[in-house]
Design an enzyme around this catalytic site. Structure first.
Site, PDB file in Angstrom:
ATOM      1  CG  ASN A  53      37.478  50.623  27.579  1.00  0.00           C
ATOM      2  OD1 ASN A  53      37.452  50.743  28.802  1.00  0.00           O
ATOM      3  ND2 ASN A  53      37.028  49.533  26.959  1.00  0.00           N
ATOM      4  CG  ASP A  78      44.908  43.620  17.609  1.00  0.00           C
ATOM      5  OD1 ASP A  78      45.275  44.180  18.659  1.00  0.00           O
ATOM      6  OD2 ASP A  78      45.295  42.476  17.294  1.00  0.00           O
ATOM      7  CB  VAL A  79      44.903  48.900  20.559  1.00  0.00           C
ATOM      8  CG1 VAL A  79      43.462  49.403  20.497  1.00  0.00           C
ATOM      9  CG2 VAL A  79      45.096  47.956  21.736  1.00  0.00           C
ATOM     10  CE1 TYR A 111      44.803  46.938  33.913  1.00  0.00           C
ATOM     11  CE2 TYR A 111      44.959  47.496  36.253  1.00  0.00           C
ATOM     12  CZ  TYR A 111      44.285  47.556  35.041  1.00  0.00           C
ATOM     13  OH  TYR A 111      43.100  48.254  34.958  1.00  0.00           O
ATOM     14  CB  THR A 119      34.132  44.321  33.773  1.00  0.00           C
ATOM     15  OG1 THR A 119      35.443  44.434  34.369  1.00  0.00           O
ATOM     16  CG2 THR A 119      33.424  45.676  33.836  1.00  0.00           C
ATOM     17  CB  VAL A 157      33.990  48.361  37.115  1.00  0.00           C
ATOM     18  CG1 VAL A 157      32.645  48.241  36.404  1.00  0.00           C
ATOM     19  CG2 VAL A 157      34.308  49.825  37.416  1.00  0.00           C
ATOM     20  CE  LYS A 199      44.901  50.237  32.562  1.00  0.00           C
ATOM     21  NZ  LYS A 199      44.222  50.671  31.320  1.00  0.00           N
TER      22      LYS A 199
END
Length: 237
Positions: A90, A63-64, A160, A195, A193, A164
């Site tokens: 990621n 768990d980052v 977000y 996902t 993408v 980034k």
């Protein structure tokens, strides 16, 4: 027992989406892949799936957002491998579709920064001793986003997007700090993408989203460092 593979990669958030596909493609290139994920069931399922295809894949509970979890993961990793060639940061969250920074919930912003920025910093720091043991030169690849490019930024998903942009800055800092250790550090925009995060209307399959990440991990010149990439080309941010 430690892996006998000469090439070793760790991918965070590898239980689904781009992370899972990156793990698959690197495994196909002969890497032992560590499937980093906080979801134990999904992580184990991916590891078992890749092993069934004839690859070496090891689930690593990670768990980052939790420094203790990261250190525990390092301890587990040290029992399975004596070096690390590639770290793919990621794991990320996107919670603020349609949100406005003028009234954004502070907890959402904090959660996003903790996962998308601080997490990659802590994971890179703690796994750095193993990256330094790579005989070919270690590589860190941070999965960023075109949303983090300042030149085009407006109001889309502010937490977000900001996270980034910050991750790209983290990439530059690590690249400078680790140049003397022959560790290349780059960030990547995989594009839009299909996902869970990107949604079903996205214009890229997961295989295309993983392509440049895998290229930086396994094929690009070790001299390429501190850059932001999309489709194997350096792009501005």
């Amino acid at each position: 027992m430690k892996t006998e593979h000469s090439k070793v990669a760790l991918i965070t958030g590898a239980n689904k989406g781009i992370g899972k596909e990156v793990a698959r493609q690197l495994a196909q290139q002969g890497y032992a892949v560590f499937i980093g994920a906080r979801d134990r069931q999904q992580g184990c399922e991916v590891s078992e799936e890749l092993c069934a295809e004839g690859h070496e894949a090891i689930f690593l509970h990670l768990d980052v957002t939790d420094p203790v979890s990261i250190k525990n993961a390092v301890g587990t990793f040290s029992q399975k491998a004596d070096h690390l060639d590639v770290l793919i940061n990621n794991a990320a969250i996107l919670e603020d579709h349609g949100e406005d920074l003028t009234n954004m919930n502070a907890e959402m912003l904090e959660r996003t920064m903790k996962t998308n920025v601080i997490g990659p910093i802590l994971v890179s720091q703690d796994f750095l001793p193993f990256l330094k043991l790579s005989t070919t030169g270690g590589r860190i690849v941070n999965v960023s986003s075109g949303a983090g490019a300042l030149g085009d930024m407006e109001t889309y998903a502010p937490a977000y997007s900001i996270s980034k942009t910050a991750l790209n800055a983290v990439t530059k800092q690590f690249a400078g700090a680790l140049r003397a250790d022959n560790i290349a550090v780059n960030s990547v925009s995989p594009g839009w993408v299909r996902t869970d995060m990107g949604g079903s209307n996205a214009n890229r399959p997961v295989e295309k989203g993983a392509e440049t990440i895998v290229w930086l991990a396994a094929e690009a010149s070790q001299e390429e460092t501190g850059k932001f990439w999309q489709d194997k080309q350096e792009v501005g941010w």
